[in-house]
Structure formats: structure tokens, C-alpha cells
Scaffold this motif. Structure first.
Motif, PDB file in Angstrom:
ATOM      1  N   HIS A  23      72.850  36.740 -39.107  1.00 55.59           N
ATOM      2  CA  HIS A  23      71.686  35.963 -38.662  1.00 55.59           C
ATOM      3  C   HIS A  23      72.102  34.750 -37.836  1.00 55.59           C
ATOM      4  O   HIS A  23      71.381  34.355 -36.915  1.00 55.59           O
ATOM      5  CB  HIS A  23      70.817  35.582 -39.853  1.00 55.59           C
ATOM      6  CG  HIS A  23      70.286  36.780 -40.575  1.00 55.59           C
ATOM      7  ND1 HIS A  23      69.478  37.714 -39.977  1.00 55.59           N
ATOM      8  CD2 HIS A  23      70.491  37.221 -41.829  1.00 55.59           C
ATOM      9  CE1 HIS A  23      69.191  38.679 -40.835  1.00 55.59           C
ATOM     10  NE2 HIS A  23      69.800  38.404 -41.973  1.00 55.59           N
ATOM     11  N   PHE A  24      73.241  34.179 -38.142  1.00 55.82           N
ATOM     12  CA  PHE A  24      73.755  33.062 -37.329  1.00 55.82           C
ATOM     13  C   PHE A  24      73.953  33.519 -35.886  1.00 55.82           C
ATOM     14  O   PHE A  24      73.466  32.890 -34.955  1.00 55.82           O
ATOM     15  CB  PHE A  24      75.066  32.536 -37.927  1.00 55.82           C
ATOM     16  CG  PHE A  24      75.728  31.494 -37.075  1.00 55.82           C
ATOM     17  CD1 PHE A  24      75.251  30.190 -37.049  1.00 55.82           C
ATOM     18  CD2 PHE A  24      76.830  31.808 -36.296  1.00 55.82           C
ATOM     19  CE1 PHE A  24      75.861  29.218 -36.263  1.00 55.82           C
ATOM     20  CE2 PHE A  24      77.449  30.846 -35.517  1.00 55.82           C
ATOM     21  CZ  PHE A  24      76.962  29.554 -35.496  1.00 55.82           C
ATOM     22  N   TYR A  25      74.647  34.634 -35.696  1.00 52.95           N
ATOM     23  CA  TYR A  25      74.920  35.112 -34.339  1.00 52.95           C
ATOM     24  C   TYR A  25      73.654  35.602 -33.634  1.00 52.95           C
ATOM     25  O   TYR A  25      73.544  35.478 -32.416  1.00 52.95           O
ATOM     26  CB  TYR A  25      76.008  36.184 -34.348  1.00 52.95           C
ATOM     27  CG  TYR A  25      77.367  35.619 -34.699  1.00 52.95           C
ATOM     28  CD1 TYR A  25      77.983  34.670 -33.890  1.00 52.95           C
ATOM     29  CD2 TYR A  25      78.028  36.001 -35.852  1.00 52.95           C
ATOM     30  CE1 TYR A  25      79.211  34.136 -34.214  1.00 52.95           C
ATOM     31  CE2 TYR A  25      79.268  35.474 -36.188  1.00 52.95           C
ATOM     32  CZ  TYR A  25      79.841  34.535 -35.363  1.00 52.95           C
ATOM     33  OH  TYR A  25      81.062  34.006 -35.686  1.00 52.95           O
ATOM     34  N   GLU A  26      72.711  36.136 -34.381  1.00 49.58           N
ATOM     35  CA  GLU A  26      71.450  36.568 -33.772  1.00 49.58           C
ATOM     36  C   GLU A  26      70.721  35.384 -33.133  1.00 49.58           C
ATOM     37  O   GLU A  26      70.048  35.558 -32.111  1.00 49.58           O
ATOM     38  CB  GLU A  26      70.560  37.242 -34.813  1.00 49.58           C
ATOM     39  CG  GLU A  26      71.040  38.634 -35.176  1.00 49.58           C
ATOM     40  CD  GLU A  26      70.254  39.282 -36.298  1.00 49.58           C
ATOM     41  OE1 GLU A  26      70.288  40.530 -36.391  1.00 49.58           O
ATOM     42  OE2 GLU A  26      69.611  38.569 -37.098  1.00 49.58           O
ATOM     43  N   LYS A  27      70.872  34.194 -33.669  1.00 46.75           N
ATOM     44  CA  LYS A  27      70.251  33.001 -33.080  1.00 46.75           C
ATOM     45  C   LYS A  27      70.757  32.729 -31.669  1.00 46.75           C
ATOM     46  O   LYS A  27      70.094  32.052 -30.891  1.00 46.75           O
ATOM     47  CB  LYS A  27      70.524  31.769 -33.946  1.00 46.75           C
ATOM     48  CG  LYS A  27      69.850  31.803 -35.286  1.00 46.75           C
ATOM     49  CD  LYS A  27      70.244  30.584 -36.109  1.00 46.75           C
ATOM     50  CE  LYS A  27      69.714  30.691 -37.517  1.00 46.75           C
ATOM     51  NZ  LYS A  27      70.169  29.563 -38.354  1.00 46.75           N
TER      52      LYS A  27
END
Length: 147
Positions: A117-121
């Protein structure tokens, strides 16, 4: 205030290299209880991004070409500085380095599952199924080239 530096291995001081190795081993080997060769053959060809605050290494990542794409890894913030927004700042530095050193190259990373989810941001998308890398679940994540 964070002082950001970007080096090839040959340009790093012995103290920079020591601090990087210490934090990487502490984060990826000791804290995550994984036994593997942390310092590897990628280090001599990677661009190393270091974030210093008051002389202390607080953030780090490395960026390099891997076949037909650019990738980055060993992304970390020092435990005592987590939750301060350094991850977002580090990602800005990583992508600035990609634009500077690898313009037009597509990006593909191997992200730990809990960081998805961090990288999806930042616009990274999962491609494929979960796999184990050094005994830790990972996902392939991709993003179009930065120009």
C-alpha cells in the motif's frame, strides 16, 4: 532537515559505507530475522541514496538497472525515525535519481508484501502473484518510465 546524498559506491566514504551496512544489516537481517548475504554484487553498480539528519543516517535506498528496467531496493528508514514522513521524502529522492540517471526506463520493484500500500501511493501496481525472496513474501510492482 534531511541532507540527501546520492553516490556510486566508489564515491562513498568509509564512514558512509559503514553506516549504510550497519543500518541495512540491522533492518533486513537482524530485525527481520533473515539470514542472507546482505552486501552483494549489486552494491558496486547501484546509485546509493543516503539521508542524513544531524550526522545520523536516517534513510537509505539503492537504485540500479536490472536487465530491461530500473529498480530500487533496500529501502529503509532508521527505526527511531519511522512515522516522521521520511519514507515519502525518500521516495521523492529515489524517483529523482531514476529521472536523473535512468530517464525513460520502466520501473519494476520487488516489494515486501506489507509495503504494497505504501508503494501504491506512488503509482506502483502489483503484477503477478506473491513470491518468496530471502524467505520473505514479496510482490512484483511496476510503474511506467519517469521522464
Amino acid at each position: 532537515m534531511i541532507k540527501w546524498l546520492s553516490y556510486g559506491l566508489e564515491d562513498m566514504s568509509a564512514m558512509d559505507l559503514y553506516k549504510v551496512a550497519y543500518e541495512r544489516i540491522e533492518t533486513f537481517v537482524v530485525a527481520q530475522k533473515r539470514i542472507y548475504q546482505e552486501i552483494d554484487d549489486i552494491d558496486p553498480v547501484a546509485r546509493h541514496i543516503l539521508g542524513y539528519q544531524d550526522g545520523e543516517l536516517v534513510a537509505y535506498a539503492r537504485v540500479f538497472m536490472d536487465g530491461d528496467h530500473v529498480t530500487f531496493g533496500r529501502v529503509l528508514t532508521a527505526p527511531e525515525h519511522r512515522g516522521e514522513g521520511l519514507g515519502r521524502q525518500l521516495m521523492a529522492q529515489i524517483e529523482a535519481e531514476i529521472k536523473r540517471s535512468f530517464p525513460g526506463e520502466p520501473i519494476s520493484i520487488e516489494a515486501q508484501v506489507d509495503k504494497q500500500h505504501f508503494y501504491e501511493k506512488f503509482g506502483y501496481q502489483v503484477e503477478g502473484d506473491m513470491f518468496l525472496f530471502n524467505s520473505t513474501p514479496h510482490l512484483q510492482m511496476v510503474k511506467a518510465a519517469l521522464v
